[in-house]
Write an enzyme that holds these catalytic residues in place. Structure first.
Site, PDB file in Angstrom:
ATOM      1  CE  LYS A   1      -4.360 -15.426  -4.687  1.00 53.59           C
ATOM      2  NZ  LYS A   1      -5.246 -16.365  -5.428  1.00 53.59           N
ATOM      3  CG  ASN A   2      -6.894 -18.094  -2.261  1.00 58.99           C
ATOM      4  OD1 ASN A   2      -6.712 -17.382  -3.244  1.00 58.99           O
ATOM      5  ND2 ASN A   2      -6.195 -19.190  -2.022  1.00 58.99           N
TER       6      ASN A   2
ATOM      7  CB  CYS B   1      -1.640 -21.043 -11.301  1.00 59.33           C
ATOM      8  SG  CYS B   1      -1.173 -19.712 -10.225  1.00 59.33           S
TER       9      CYS B   1
ATOM     10  NE  ARG C   1      -5.848 -24.657 -10.129  1.00 59.27           N
ATOM     11  CZ  ARG C   1      -5.503 -23.605  -9.426  1.00 59.27           C
ATOM     12  NH1 ARG C   1      -4.539 -22.828  -9.831  1.00 59.27           N
ATOM     13  NH2 ARG C   1      -6.128 -23.306  -8.309  1.00 59.27           N
TER      14      ARG C   1
ATOM     15  CG  ASP D   1      -2.314 -22.166  -2.136  1.00 54.76           C
ATOM     16  OD1 ASP D   1      -2.109 -22.843  -3.163  1.00 54.76           O
ATOM     17  OD2 ASP D   1      -3.343 -21.473  -1.969  1.00 54.76           O
TER      18      ASP D   1
ATOM     19  CB  ILE E   1      -3.869 -30.389  -3.759  1.00 53.58           C
ATOM     20  CG1 ILE E   1      -3.815 -30.632  -2.250  1.00 53.58           C
ATOM     21  CG2 ILE E   1      -5.131 -29.619  -4.151  1.00 53.58           C
ATOM     22  CD1 ILE E   1      -5.003 -31.324  -1.656  1.00 53.58           C
TER      23      ILE E   1
ATOM     24  NE  ARG F   1      -2.920 -14.821 -10.637  1.00 48.68           N
ATOM     25  CZ  ARG F   1      -3.100 -16.128 -10.526  1.00 48.68           C
ATOM     26  NH1 ARG F   1      -2.216 -16.958 -11.012  1.00 48.68           N
ATOM     27  NH2 ARG F   1      -4.172 -16.626  -9.946  1.00 48.68           N
TER      28      ARG F   1
END
Ligand code: UD1
Length: 418
Positions: free
Chosen positions: A22-23, A116, A121, A304, A326, A397
Site C-alpha cells: 500500500k505505502n 489515522c 501528523r 507500523d 515516531i 484501508r
C-alpha cells in the site's frame, strides 16, 4: 458497518501470498501525474486507500482503469489543480499530490489531510521543502495553496526523517531545474521503490535508500509499466500471527530483505524464521519470550509493526518494554488489549510495559487505526472464545482480503454485517 469475528485457539499453517505494498503504491500511483501518456502499475493491492487515491487522480482529470491488480493511469487530461476536502480527508497520503500538481500546473490547492488518528501528523516538512524549490505557499480555509512559475533545485535538510516528505520532494524535484539534495532523507524500501519508478520514467535520482538523495531535474518524464513491491507490513503481520499461534506459515511473494528488524525480533522472541529467496517460513512457539522494542525509521523496527508485536507480547513469558518514537498517540490499541485481559501500563504516552499473561479472553473491541486493528485480530487469534472487532473500515484501508487470507491458513476470522 462490517465487523470481524475471530475465534481464538487455532494454530495457523500453510501458505499465504503477500500483496503489493500500500505505502509503495500510493506515491507511485501519484507519480503518474508527472507524465503525459499511460503508465501501467501491476501488483497494486485492492484497498480503500488505493481506491481513495484513484478517485482523487480521476477527479483531477486523469483516466484511471483497473483490471485486477493492474492499474493504468493516463494523466494527459489533468486540468484541475485542486484536491478537495472530501477526497483528501480520508487519507493523509493525499498530500503527496501537492508537489506533482504544482510541477505540472504551476499551481496547486490541496485540502489539509486527515487519515489515522495517530497524533498530530503535521505536513510542515512537505511544505518547507516545496517552498525551498521556489513555490509560494499559503494556508487558507483548510487548504494549502502553492504556486510557482518555475521550480528550481535546492539543498533541503529534513529536521525529522519523514517518509512522505522525502517522497513529495523526490517527485517535485524530478521536474525542477537543476540539482536538489535531500539530506536526512527517509531510507524506507518504499522510497527506493518510488525512486526506481521515477528513474525508469527518465528522472535522475541517486542515493535513494541512503540519507542523502540527489535529484537532477529533467524536463519531462515518460510513461512506464512497473510492478509494486510486496507489502512488508502485511508480511510482518502474518509473521507475527504465525509466531503467536505456534503456527507454521510460509509467506510467498514477499521481500525478506525489507523485514530485517522484524525477523530479528521474532527470532529473539523464540520463533524459527527461515528465509528463502522470495519467501519466509515462520514456525512459532508456545513459549514466546518477552523482548524490548523501540520503533525507529528504517532500517530500524517499523512503527507500523508496533501494535502487532504488542499483541504477541501480551502472552509472552516475562515483561517487555515497547518505546514508540515516531508517532505520538500510537498506543490507542492498549486499552482494547487490556479489555481482553492484557497487562499493559503506559508511561508518558510513548512507553508501554507489557507483562505477559497466560491467556487473553475474547471480547468485543473497537478498531482505532489501521495497524491497531490488525493487532486486535492477532490478539483474537490466541484469545479464549470469540473476539469481535468493530470499525473494520480501518483495516480495509490497508489489508487486502485479510479474513480470506487467515481462513486459508486455518484461522476462523469471519466478516459479518454489524
Ligand atoms: C508513512 C507511512 C506510515 C508509517 C510512517 C512512518 C505511508 C502512506 N504511510 O507515513 O504507514 O507509519 O511513514 O514509517 O507511506 N512529520 C512532521 N512533519 C511533516 C511530516 C512528518 O513532523 O511534514 C513527522 C510525523 O508527525 C512523524 C514523523 O515525522 O512523527 C514521521 O512521519 P512520516 O515518515 O512523514 O510518516 P508518513 O509519511 O505520514
Amino acid at each position: 458497518m462490517d465487523i470481524i469475528a475471530v475465534e481464538g485457539g487455532r494454530r495457523l499453517s500453510g501458505n499465504v501470498r503477500i500483496s503489493g505494498s500500500k505505502n509503495a503504491a500510493l506515491p507511485i500511483l501519484v507519480s503518474s501525474l508527472l507524465v503525459d501518456g499511460t503508465c501501467v502499475f501491476n501488483n497494486v493491492p485492492d484497498l480503500m486507500d488505493i481506491r481513495s487515491i484513484k478517485l482523487l487522480l480521476e477527479d483531477l482529470g486523469a483516466r484511471v482503469e483497473t483490471q485486477g491488480s493492474s492499474v493504468s493511469i493516463d494523466a494527459t487530461g489533468v486540468n484541475k489543480f485542486e484536491a478537495s476536502y472530501d477526497l483528501v480527508r480520508k487519507m493523509r497520503a493525499s498530500i503527496l499530490v501537492l508537489g506533482p500538481i504544482l510541477a505540472r500546473q504551476k499551481k496547486a490547492r490541496v485540502s489539509l489531510p486527515g487519515g489515522c488518528a495517530i497524533g498530530a501528523r503535521p505536513i510542515n516538512l512537505h511544505l518547507k521543502g516545496i517552498a525551498a524549490l521556489g513555490a509560494d505557499i499559503t494556508l487558507e480555509h483548510g487548504y494549502v495553496e502553492a504556486s510557482a512559475e518555475k521550480l528550481t533545485g535546492a539543498d533541503i535538510y529534513f529536521d525529522i526523517v519523514s517518509v512522505g516528505a522525502t517522497e513529495s520532494l523526490m517527485m517535485t524535484a524530478a521536474l525542477a531545474e537543476g540539482v536538489t539534495l535531500l539530506r536526512n532523507a527517509a531510507r524506507e524500501p518504499e522510497i527506493t521503490a518510488l525512486a526506481d519508478v521515477l528513474n525508469s520514467m527518465g528522472a535522475k535520482i541517486e542515493g535513494a535508500g541512503t540519507p542523502e538523495i540527489k535529484i537532477t531535474g529533467v524536463s519531462r518524464l515518460n510513461p512506464v509499466t512497473v510492478s509494486i513491491i510486496p507489502d512488508r507490513i502485511e508480511a510482518g503481520t502474518f509473521m507475527v500471527a504465525a509466531a503467536m499461534t505456534a503456527g507454521d506459515v510460509t509467506l510467498t511473494d514477499c521481500e525478506p530483505e525489507h523485514l530485517g528488524a522484524v525477523i530479528h525480533k521474532l527470532k529473539l522472541s523464540g520463533s524459527r524464521v527461515d528465509v528463502l529467496d522470495k519467501s519466509i517460513r515462520v514456525v512459532g512457539t508456545t513459549d514466546i519470550q518477552a523482548i524490548d522494542i523501540r520503533t525507529v525509521p528504517y532500517p530500524g523496527f517499523p512503527t507500523d509493526m508496533q501494535a502487532q508485536f504488542m499483541a504477541m507480547l501480551t502472552v509472552a513469558k516475562g515483561t517487555s518494554v515497547i518505546r514508540e518514537t515516531i508517532f505520538e498517540n500510537r498506543f490507542i490499541h492498549v486499552s482494547e488489549l487490556k479489555r481482553m485481559g492484557a497487562d499493559i501500563t503506559l508511561e508518558g504516552g510513548n512507553v508501554a510495559t507489557v507483562k505477559g499473561v497466560p491467556h487473553l479472553s475474547g471480547a468485543p473491541v473497537m478498531a482505532s487505526d489501521l495497524r491497531a486493528s490488525a493487532s486486535l485480530i492477532l490478539a483474537g487469534l490466541v484469545a479464549e472464545g470469540e473476539t469481535v472487532v468493530n470499525r473494520v473500515y480501518h483495516l480495509d484501508r490497508g489489508y487486502e482480503s485479510i479474513e480470506k487470507k487467515f481462513e486459508g491458513l486455518g484461522g476462523v476470522v469471519l466478516r459479518k454485517k454489524g
